[in-house]
Design an enzyme around this catalytic site. Structure first.
Site, PDB file in Angstrom:
ATOM      1  N   HIS A 169     -40.483  -0.578  32.994  1.00 50.59           N
ATOM      2  CA  HIS A 169     -41.663  -0.158  33.071  1.00 50.59           C
ATOM      3  C   HIS A 169     -42.030   0.583  31.491  1.00 50.59           C
ATOM      4  O   HIS A 169     -43.306   0.428  30.941  1.00 50.59           O
ATOM      5  CB  HIS A 169     -41.814   1.181  33.902  1.00 50.59           C
ATOM      6  CG  HIS A 169     -42.994   1.968  34.056  1.00 50.59           C
ATOM      7  ND1 HIS A 169     -43.414   3.107  32.973  1.00 50.59           N
ATOM      8  CD2 HIS A 169     -44.076   2.035  34.568  1.00 50.59           C
ATOM      9  CE1 HIS A 169     -44.574   3.582  33.356  1.00 50.59           C
ATOM     10  NE2 HIS A 169     -45.032   2.906  34.511  1.00 50.59           N
ATOM     11  N   GLY A 220     -42.529  -1.589  43.968  1.00 52.67           N
ATOM     12  CA  GLY A 220     -43.833  -0.873  44.086  1.00 52.67           C
ATOM     13  C   GLY A 220     -45.071  -1.417  43.541  1.00 52.67           C
ATOM     14  O   GLY A 220     -45.011  -2.893  43.272  1.00 52.67           O
ATOM     15  N   HIS A 241     -46.369  -1.966  40.616  1.00 50.54           N
ATOM     16  CA  HIS A 241     -46.235  -2.659  39.271  1.00 50.54           C
ATOM     17  C   HIS A 241     -45.643  -3.845  39.368  1.00 50.54           C
ATOM     18  O   HIS A 241     -46.109  -4.909  38.881  1.00 50.54           O
ATOM     19  CB  HIS A 241     -45.304  -1.663  38.425  1.00 50.54           C
ATOM     20  CG  HIS A 241     -45.869  -0.626  37.746  1.00 50.54           C
ATOM     21  ND1 HIS A 241     -47.378  -0.556  37.349  1.00 50.54           N
ATOM     22  CD2 HIS A 241     -45.242   0.608  37.589  1.00 50.54           C
ATOM     23  CE1 HIS A 241     -47.592   0.508  36.995  1.00 50.54           C
ATOM     24  NE2 HIS A 241     -46.574   1.592  37.092  1.00 50.54           N
TER      25      HIS A 241
END
Length: 129
Positions: free
Chosen positions: A20, A84, A86
């Site tokens: 991330h 999730g 992403h």
């Protein structure tokens, strides 16, 4: 951007460890440690880290550098525990853009790290130790 050495003839597959990202520079340490472990185990491996946001390089920047260094296949390994938005939506779109930008490079999107039974078992082993 870090300049990578050319990909050796027998190592035309590169690995991108994708995470991330964070403004905190210490956050990157575990991601970079995985890259170091790969290099220790396979010294001629082409591996780099890339981030969705807040850190550099981005996934497109990393792919461009690896392709320029001679990679003919790039494996994108998402270092996410959960799957999730992403991992389900953003990353597949990014990979499709990479495939369009680099039609001569095979780009594989691996399952997220948390989807591997080996990792789940390892985390359980650590918790129980």
């Amino acid at each position: 951007m870090t300049l990578l050495p050319p990909v050796s003839a027998h190592a035309c597959t590169a690995i991108v460890l994708f995470a991330h990202g964070s403004r905190d520079p210490l956050w990157r340490a575990p991601i970079e440690a995985v890259a170091t472990q790969i290099r220790l185990r396979q010294p001629d491996a082409q591996v780099c880290c890339a981030y969705l946001e807040l850190c550099a390089p981005s996934l497109p920047e990393a792919a461009l550098e690896l392709a320029a260094a001679g990679a003919r296949r790039i494996k994108v390994f998402p270092l996410f525990f959960g799957v999730g938005k992403h991992a389900r939506e953003d990353l597949p779109l990014l990979v499709e853009q990479l495939r369009a930008a680099h039609p001569d490079v095979v780009i594989d999107l691996l399952p997220a790290a948390g989807e591997y039974a080996q990792l789940t078992a390892l985390m359980a082993d650590i918790a129980l130790a």
